[in-house]
Design an enzyme around this catalytic site. Structure first.
Site, PDB file in Angstrom:
ATOM      1  CB  SER A 324      -0.960   0.053   1.159  1.00 40.72           C
ATOM      2  OG  SER A 324      -1.985   0.891   1.090  1.00 40.72           O
ATOM      3  CG  ASP A 335       7.256   5.012 -11.790  1.00 43.06           C
ATOM      4  OD1 ASP A 335       7.998   3.973 -11.848  1.00 43.06           O
ATOM      5  OD2 ASP A 335       6.123   5.124 -12.031  1.00 43.06           O
ATOM      6  CE  LYS A 349      -5.227  -2.295   0.851  1.00 39.82           C
ATOM      7  NZ  LYS A 349      -5.198  -0.672   0.682  1.00 39.82           N
TER       8      LYS A 349
END
Length: 415
Positions: A324, A335, A349
């Site tokens: 999460s 990224d 998740k």
């Protein structure tokens, strides 16, 4: 203070992983707010027509209205009253109705919590609770360990992420709803609970006896090792950002510029806390995209203006218990190439929950959106692959070795 905590819980979105309750009866979905009205009328011998209250619902898939006939619900309610040989708790039936309604969504992260369980859930997030210290959810209809908290009785006893709980003190967990199972695992400080565990790929279950403790857990703890700071973030909670700011001050005083952020077995936390944490490390946005019910992607950036770790050399350490909010941070670091990710693939998740307080102290935790990484990659049930894959084996643990941390320190020194 309590009021302040509850207000924060009411307003913030959550990414805490918790099990959806076992369904009681799908048809009991009206029990929450009309149980008293209809039951009172039934006791008085009056006839109540549900259609006078519920004229219709809209099927949002094909936009065709369909009437709902609740006569079966009231038929079963009446038959229970007339035929059941045991004691009947009407309030428990109402809560069971709501639990079943939410469970019928088929979403393991959307859950109705009666007052006692709602309090336990909030105590967990505040860092104060009594029990074994393990985050659990329902995955594939199994009561599954997401992660034991660092330093908890569960971790010390050998509980691991993705362990499946088969029995609690010799009783099959399938006899309990999630709330009941959690209450059975919890208990007074100093008492013991025995869990029967199945750990794939092993075929033989085994028992672990754990002594419950009163647990207070700060969300961040750190140490310096060989010119590198290692900060263990247990969950993204109320105290996470203030503690990380204190760490930044200490690192500045000691002129240390390398940090390993250890998110192993971190099950998540507040979305806004994750956003505040990201801003401490980066001025780039968005941190994530929130995919809402209508399919639109809403960019969400960091919160705040202070970035004390902006130029800090960074490695994120993860494993399959990192979930999460932990995955949000790890995904953004990858990224944006803000640092490196070391360890094992994360849990997977990729959804956002909102906690809504109800008037009697109960609460509804409901999935409101999915989230994607800054590069618009979905991670739900997929997870995030580390830049450097390093496993932590049973033999390493027995020999008090941590090759994942060793690799993380090696990598951050090379940056």
């Amino acid at each position: 203070m309590l009021k302040k905590i509850f207000l924060v819980f009411k307003e913030k979105k959550l990414l805490i992983k918790k099990l959806a309750f076992t369904a009681v009866l799908f048809g009991l979905l009206v029990g929450s707010f009309l149980g008293g009205v209809f039951y009172g009328a039934w006791q008085a011998g009056e006839s109540v027509n549900p259609k006078k209250v519920f004229s219709s619902v809209i099927n949002r898939t094909n936009n065709q209205p369909k009437e709902i006939d609740f006569s079966l619900f009231w038929d079963v309610w009446t038959r229970i009253n007339q035929s059941y040989a045991g004691d009947i708790d009407d309030q428990k039936r109402v809560y069971g109705a709501i639990e079943g309604m939410v469970a019928a969504l088929g979403d393991p992260y959307s859950v109705f919590m009666p007052p006692s369980l709602s309090k336990d859930f909030k105590d967990d997030l505040s860092g104060d609770f009594s029990g074994i210290g393990a985050e659990m959810e329902m995955r594939d209809n199994n009561l599954t360990v997401v992660a034991p908290l660092s330093g908890s009785p569960a971790e010390k006893a050998g509980i691991k992420p993705k362990d499946i709980v088969l029995e609690i003190d010799g009783v099959d967990v399938n006899k309990y709803s999630f709330g009941e199972a959690i209450r059975k695992i919890r208990g007074p400080e100093g008492t013991q609970v025995t869990l029967t565990i199945f750990r794939p790929p092993s075929e033989k279950p085994f028992k672990i006896t754990i002594t419950r403790q009163k647990i207070h857990v700060s969300s961040v703890a750190w140490e310096e090792k060989d010119g590198v700071y290692i900060a263990r973030v247990r969950q993204f909670s109320f105290d996470t950002v203030p503690l990380l700011k204190n760490l930044a001050l200490e690192m500045t005083r000691k002129n240390v510029n390398r940090l390993v952020l250890d998110l192993r077995n971190n099950p998540g936390g507040f979305l806004d806390t994750a956003r505040e944490t990201w801003r401490l490390f980066s001025d780039k946005d968005p941190l994530l995209y929130q995919k809402e019910k209508d399919g639109n992607l809403k960019p969400l950036g960091g919160i705040g203006t202070d970035s004390p770790f902006l130029n800090t050399k960074l490695v994120i350490l993860v494993n399959n218990g990192s979930a999460s909010a932990s995955e949000i941070l790890a995904g953004a670091v990858k990224d944006y190439n803000r640092g490196k990710v070391v360890g094992e693939k994360t849990y997977g998740k990729g959804s956002v929950q909102e906690l809504q307080d109800l008037r009697d102290g109960s609460s509804l935790k409901i999935t409101t959106a999915l989230w994607l990484t800054p590069n618009k990659l979905e991670i739900n049930k997929i997870g995030i692959e580390p830049d450097y894959l390093v496993e932590l084996k049973d033999e390493d643990i027995k020999n008090n070795k941590d090759p994942q941390l060793e690799k993380a320190i090696e990598v951050v020194k090379s940056l």
